[in-house]
Enzyme design. Structure first.
Site: not given
Ligand code: CAA
Length: 258
Positions: A66, A109, A112, A132
């Protein structure tokens, strides 16, 4: 053709393709993407010319979850009142089978979303997880319910409570993915699977998916009763006569798809 900003859609033969397309955010599921996904899937679902849907992302990310930046400032009341993921509930209920073709990250998400699909084909680059807990929340799109059903309680609990990611091989061993394929072959393999399904009788495919879904939602006894009723009812369709005649006549069945 509807204009979308966060997904790409196309149809090839009887297969409808949906590609998540927010490269700047690793396909994070914001409200626009979720609405577009629900809209595109329901349009394919309403179209008799589409017998299977493929859902995919990019080489780097199926979807990284998400959209954290969109969610961060929301209140509990906002989340309850806006129900921002209602489109994913609609997506999870389409009658047409959906093949998820997952490369790269399928997190939160994103994992999921893959689990709402019927078949998960994973590239050898795929990584699955429910991170999460690291963000101070829990999975909100089925991760605590569908993941234990797919991989068992103990594996799911480890993933949900630690936020650890699994690679494709571990996900396959655990039962989360249908099959792992080399990344270069992912879309071709997904197309092959989808075309195979789309060549079958559409009402029979709907019935098979509904009966399979019952296995996730009801007791075994209720599911078995449901399966027996659906099985009997299919003998009212021309496609059952055609399928069995084709077997006897040693030829391919020519189903009507309606
Ligand atoms: N939401 C918003 N933006 C996201 C994102 C997310 N879930 N995942 C990645 N991005 C964005 C980053 O912020 C980044 O944007 P900027 O360049 O503007 O900073 C861009 O995508 C590229 O990401 P990274 O620079 O972080 O890329 P990376 O290769 O270094 O890392 C990753 C990749 C490990 C996937 C890392 O991006 C990450 O940990 N993302 C979040 C994963 C996460 O926590 N997901 C769960 C979300 S909560 C959820 O899903 C709730 C639910 O169940 C409903």
């Amino acid at each position: 053709m509807t204009e979308y900003t966060s997904i790409l859609t196309s149809t090839r033969g009887r297969v409808g393709w949906i590609t998540l397309h927010r490269p700047e955010a690793l396909n994070a599921l914001n409200s626009t993407l979720v609405d577009e996904l629900a809209h595109a899937a329901s349009a394919f679902d309403a179209d008799d010319a589409v017998g299977c849907i493929v859902l995919t992302g990019s080489e780097k990310a199926f979807a990284a979850g998400a959209d954290i930046k969109e969610m961060e400032g929301k209140s509990s009341r906002d989340m309850a009142m806006q129900n921002p993921f209602v489109g994913l509930e609609a997506f999870s209920r389409v009658r047409t089978p959906v093949v998820a073709a997952v490369a790269g990250y399928a997190l939160g998400g994103g994992c999921e979303l893959a689990m709402t699909c019927d078949i998960i084909l994973a590239a050898d680059t795929a990584r699955f997880g429910q991170p999460e807990i690291t963000l101070g929340v829990i999975p909100g799109l089925g991760g605590t319910q569908r993941l234990p059903r797919a991989v068992g309680y103990y594996k799911a609990a480890e993933l949900v409570l630690t936020g650890r990611m699994m690679d494709a091989a571990e996900a396959e061993r655990a039962g989360l993915v249908s099959r792992v394929v080399p990344a270069a072959d992912l879309l071709a393999e997904a197309e092959k699977v989808a075309e195979t399904i789309a060549a079958k009788s559409l009402p029979v495919v709907y019935a098979a998916k509904e009966a399979l879904r019952a296995s996730l939602e009801t007791t075994a006894a209720e599911g078995l009763r449901f399966e027996k009723q659906v099985f009997s009812s299919l003998f009212a369709l021309d496609d059952q006569k055609e399928g069995m005649a084709a077997f006897r006549e040693k030829r391919s069945a020519n189903f009507t798809h309606r």
